[in-house]
Design an enzyme around this catalytic site. Sequence first.
Site, mmCIF file in Angstrom:
data_model
loop_
_atom_site.group_PDB
_atom_site.id
_atom_site.type_symbol
_atom_site.label_atom_id
_atom_site.label_comp_id
_atom_site.label_asym_id
_atom_site.label_seq_id
_atom_site.Cartn_x
_atom_site.Cartn_y
_atom_site.Cartn_z
ATOM 1 N N GLU A 124 1.410 11.134 -0.246
ATOM 2 C CA GLU A 124 1.945 10.131 -1.183
ATOM 3 C C GLU A 124 2.451 10.811 -2.455
ATOM 4 O O GLU A 124 2.040 10.482 -3.573
ATOM 5 C CB GLU A 124 0.900 9.031 -1.466
ATOM 6 N N GLU B 45 -1.140 6.987 7.840
ATOM 7 C CA GLU B 45 -2.086 5.984 7.305
ATOM 8 C C GLU B 45 -1.570 4.609 7.688
ATOM 9 O O GLU B 45 -0.405 4.287 7.426
ATOM 10 C CB GLU B 45 -2.209 6.075 5.776
HETATM 11 O O1 AHR Z 1 -6.620 5.033 2.445
HETATM 12 C C1 AHR Z 1 -6.786 4.819 1.084
HETATM 13 C C2 AHR Z 1 -5.647 5.395 0.262
HETATM 14 O O2 AHR Z 1 -4.476 4.714 0.554
HETATM 15 C C3 AHR Z 1 -5.298 6.835 0.504
HETATM 16 O O3 AHR Z 1 -6.125 7.708 -0.200
HETATM 17 C C4 AHR Z 1 -3.902 6.912 -0.006
HETATM 18 O O4 AHR Z 1 -3.145 7.930 0.615
HETATM 19 C C5 AHR Z 1 -3.348 5.524 0.239
HETATM 20 O O5 AHR Z 1 -2.728 5.016 -0.856
#
Ligand code: AHR
Length: 511
Positions: A192, A313
């Site tokens: 991110e 994710e």
């Molecule tokens: O999964 C929780 C958070 O969500 C992670 O640390 C981040 O990469 C995303 O914003």
Amino acid sequence: MKKIIVLFSALAVCVSLQAQVKVAVHETAQEQPVIPAGIYGQFSEHLGRCIYEGIWVGPGSDIPNVDGYRTDVVDALKALKVPVLRWPGGCFADEYHWMDGIGPRENRPKLVNNNWGSTVEDNSFGTHEFLNLCELLGTQPYISGNVGSGTVEEMAKWVEYMTAENGSMAELRARNGREKPWKVKYLGVGNETWGCGGDMTAEYYSDVYKRYALYARNYSGNQLFKVACGASDYDYNWTRVMMKNAASKMDGLSLHYYSIIDWNHKGSAIDFTPEEYYDILAKSVEIDEVLRNHEAIMDAYDPQRRIALLLDEWGTWFNVEPGYNPGHLFQQNTMRDAMVAAMCLNIFQKHTARLKMANIAQIVNVLQAMILTKGPQMVLTPTYHVFRMYNVHQEATFVPADYNCGKLVSASGRIMDDFSACVSRDASGALHVSLANPNLDKPVTVELSFEQLKPKKVSGEILHAGKVNAYNDFGKAPAVAPAAFTGAKIIGRTVKLTLPAASVVVLEIDA
Ligand code: AHR
């Protein structure tokens, strides 16, 4: 069958009592892709009780453990067949300095976890503990490197420490108890980077990426697969810029997509209305379109599809359970989460020409977890059961199937299919069919028809609960658990079954 859809308070409900879907399975279709096991990947972060307590309790703990890893969780994860595990973050990764997590545990510095509840941790779970866990589970490690606050040299040396046979990093590793290098394939170059990983523009990061990636070397026959940080959700421009500026230097590009309708009102994980149920499902399956759009951009710059897309994710994100640290993202997991998992996995399996990995967030005690723990207690979530039931698709050959089903319109105006299916054939020739009926109020009768196959035997498993907000709680008998499914009947070249409302079924068909 004619379907009548009525809009009621902007929520569509099918008024027929039972739906029927005909699924035509094209089992003779040639040259179909193998479903990469990686789309069943997991994500683990130093966040709340994911690592500490969830996985690692330390060798001196009263909780039964194998060299510090809790035995119950390790056993459950082995049964899941975790193909790949991402670590140490998430946002945590960009403040993680790997050298703090090696050497004698009692000498390791303490760390304030600035991203997640300011919890102080003792770095007792570091590189050795993570990579040894991967070996124990038979899973591929996916290291998320620190670009936000780490140097190029720090990342380069981490790679050398993990994978080189010779040199001072290898010697340091040996002094810390590991002579032989590990095999580490996946390296995420930042997480991110548009947000918690450095707050950069895509243009700026694409140059930064190339610099960090250049010095992450291949040692001793280890071949890195370098993953550039990709977009969030609908940020197609990020994908475009990354592909335009850095495509030749990357093996993969990531994407993050969470099932959140409103960041300020995420809602309860267990207490939700039918409208909220359909909204979360509709938002989740929107990933189909989001993947298609990112893939189309990647296709324009990489028509050979050399570069993989990694959804590293994804999952549901609800309010933290009352009484828990708000920064620890602990949420319960219901049959709704199981429906999200089942429908999303069915979608991912149709995108594998480009999508090679997906890592649900997260493996234990955080967001849409597989496993929840409370001290020595452990429960398997409904999402765990879907991943376990679906693991028959890992490395199986995709089998095309088409069907016409009804549509649901959610309160936020999203339109989704009211049925989902996916078929694969494993190395032994058995077909597996994963089916999901998201309707809250009606069963779906399914007729699977084959081109040439004459089914001889069908067996299956079902995940279904009396209530869609049923969940597995500590100290109680499981409210959601898979059961043998005996309701599928072979009739000539077809298999017929009825899926109860809000249920997931995986069939095995031998011909
Ligand atoms: O999964 C929780 C958070 O969500 C992670 O640390 C981040 O990469 C995303 O914003």
